[in-house]
Design an enzyme around this catalytic site. Structure first.
Site, PDB file in Angstrom:
ATOM      1  N   PHE A 162       8.301   8.606   4.669  1.00 19.70           N
ATOM      2  CA  PHE A 162       7.948   8.449   3.119  1.00 19.70           C
ATOM      3  C   PHE A 162       7.572  10.083   2.679  1.00 19.70           C
ATOM      4  O   PHE A 162       7.557  10.800   3.523  1.00 19.70           O
ATOM      5  CB  PHE A 162       6.875   7.539   2.834  1.00 19.70           C
ATOM      6  N   ASN A 196       5.569  11.430   1.155  1.00 18.23           N
ATOM      7  CA  ASN A 196       4.228  12.295   1.848  1.00 18.23           C
ATOM      8  C   ASN A 196       3.782  12.422   3.003  1.00 18.23           C
ATOM      9  O   ASN A 196       2.600  12.807   3.600  1.00 18.23           O
ATOM     10  CB  ASN A 196       2.824  11.495   0.867  1.00 18.23           C
ATOM     11  N   LYS A 197       4.860  12.059   3.808  1.00 15.55           N
ATOM     12  CA  LYS A 197       4.363  11.929   5.543  1.00 15.55           C
ATOM     13  C   LYS A 197       4.684  13.551   5.896  1.00 15.55           C
ATOM     14  O   LYS A 197       5.371  14.383   5.357  1.00 15.55           O
ATOM     15  CB  LYS A 197       5.286  11.087   5.954  1.00 15.55           C
ATOM     16  N   ASN A 198       4.129  13.598   7.152  1.00 23.40           N
ATOM     17  CA  ASN A 198       4.387  15.015   8.010  1.00 23.40           C
ATOM     18  C   ASN A 198       5.951  15.333   8.004  1.00 23.40           C
ATOM     19  O   ASN A 198       6.373  16.529   8.150  1.00 23.40           O
ATOM     20  CB  ASN A 198       3.636  14.944   9.151  1.00 23.40           C
TER      21      ASN A 198
END
Length: 399
Positions: A189, A191-193
């Site tokens: 997603f 906002n993920k790393n």
């Protein structure tokens, strides 16, 4: 039409740049944008990075969890142990299979992962699996969890949405997080790393489970459109119930670029987390979960803080918002949501004192690789201003 709020310092930023744009454009120019060779390359690269035999790309992290549960045969009458301090997708994916989540408490304010003692207490004859969430990128106590799982014949599914690139520690099997459970699930997603906008991955060392996931992600079909386009087959059979959980070529291309930067970005997240911790330790009204010595193994997905008991969290978050600093809460406990309250007779074990105590105090501060040291200083100075009672408008003008 209401204007979108522009944050001076957002909570997260995927950090897409020229390489991601070029990779996406190359796919668009190729004329093949649905699942195909780029997805296959992404799967192979991710499996190699993680150190597992198989990786299967899917539409999102929730789909990954759902497919993992299906591959293990979870269904009605089964229970799956999982935390309530996680995104609702963890529990939802269990319910998709017909099984029920059994919520386990967290260890406490210094460890927001599963409490192994509470997990053991909640094992029943219906328990079939443990869904472990590595909160914030800090590995759960996998050595103890795996021992319990082996004693009771339980499958372990790892929800690694926060933890791509993290490492196990404290006696767990050596390797990256996502390699100890029978199946592990990742989210890409925005906002993920490792961000592709949407997307996910299921990883495993069991080729049969991987094949089950692979078939189920595409309608239960034996061949894909890409296979037929390549002339490898002229038709297909449907051999199982399936879903439309495929990943497209554009997101896979972006994922390849992001995977190549994951180590560097995680290192930057750790550096920023250390800066935060150094500046926040002087505040008696704030507690920072997890031990500093565990940072070297962490993916540092989130920067959670806990306000002292009695502090007004809503007022605190409003103060930062008025300064242009975005914050969030990770997470409202799943068992507090209206849907899960209505299921109280069917969803077992709502007694979660540590989860409820921590969830009422948690605030997540901005953290992403392109965040600057100056911005960390601005965020922490604003936190200090709040506890000093400095009005937001005055503080904003004076800095």
């Amino acid at each position: 039409m209401k204007e979108t709020l522009t944050w001076k310092i957002p909570l997260a930023d995927p950090g897409f740049g020229p390489e991601e744009i070029a990779a996406a454009v190359a796919v668009l120019e190729s004329g093949w944008v649905s699942q195909g060779p780029t997805v296959q390359r992404f799967e192979a690269a991710f499996a190699e990075y993680l150190g597992v035999k198989c990786a299967v790309a899917v539409a999102n992290g929730t789909a990954a969890l759902h497919l993992a549960g299906l591959a293990l045969g979870l269904g009605p009458g089964d229970e799956v142990l999982c935390p309530a301090l996680t995104f609702v997708a963890t529990a939802n994916a269990i319910r998709y299979t017909g099984a029920q989540p059994c919520f386990v408490d967290i260890a406490g304010p210094q460890d927001l992962n599963l409490a192994v003692e509470d997990m053991v207490r909640k094992i029943s004859p219906r328990t079939k699996a443990i869904m472990v969430v590595h909160y914030g990128g800090f590995a759960a106590d996998m050595a103890a969890i795996l021992e319990v799982a082996q004693q009771h014949g339980l499958a372990v599914i790892e929800d690694c949405a926060h933890a791509p690139g993290a490492w196990y520690q404290d006696g767990a099997p050596p390797g990256r997080v996502g390699t100890a459970g029978i199946l592990s699930c990742f989210s890409f997603f925005a906002n993920k790393n490792l961000a592709t906008g949407e997307g996910g991955m299921v990883a495993t060392n069991d080729p049969e489970l991987a094949e089950s996931v692979r078939v189920a992600r595409s309608h239960g079909m034996t061949t894909l459109t890409w296979d037929r386009h390549q002339g490898h087959s002229h038709t297909y059979d449907v051999v199982a119930m399936g879903y439309n959980y495929r990943l497209d070529e554009v997101r896979a291309a972006i994922g390849m670029v992001q995977l190549g930067r994951l180590e560097e970005n995680n290192a930057r997240r750790r550096e920023l987390t250390r800066l935060y911790r150094a500046r926040l330790t002087e505040l008696s009204q704030v507690e920072v979960p997890f031990l500093a010595e565990n940072l070297d193994a962490c993916a540092c997905h989130l920067l959670p803080i806990l306000l002292s008991k009695g502090e007004d969290r809503s007022d605190f978050m409003t103060f930062l918002r008025e300064r242009g600093i975005q914050t969030s809460i990770h997470y409202p406990p799943i068992h507090h949501f209206s849907y899960y309250r209505r299921l109280q007779d069917n969803v077992v074990n709502y007694q979660l004192p540590q989860t409820e105590a921590v969830a009422a105090r948690e605030v997540t501060l901005p953290l992403f690789p392109s965040l600057t040291a100056e911005q960390v200083a601005q965020v922490t100075a604003t936190v200090q201003d709040y506890f000093k009672g400095i009005p937001a408008a005055y503080a904003y003008q004076s800095r």
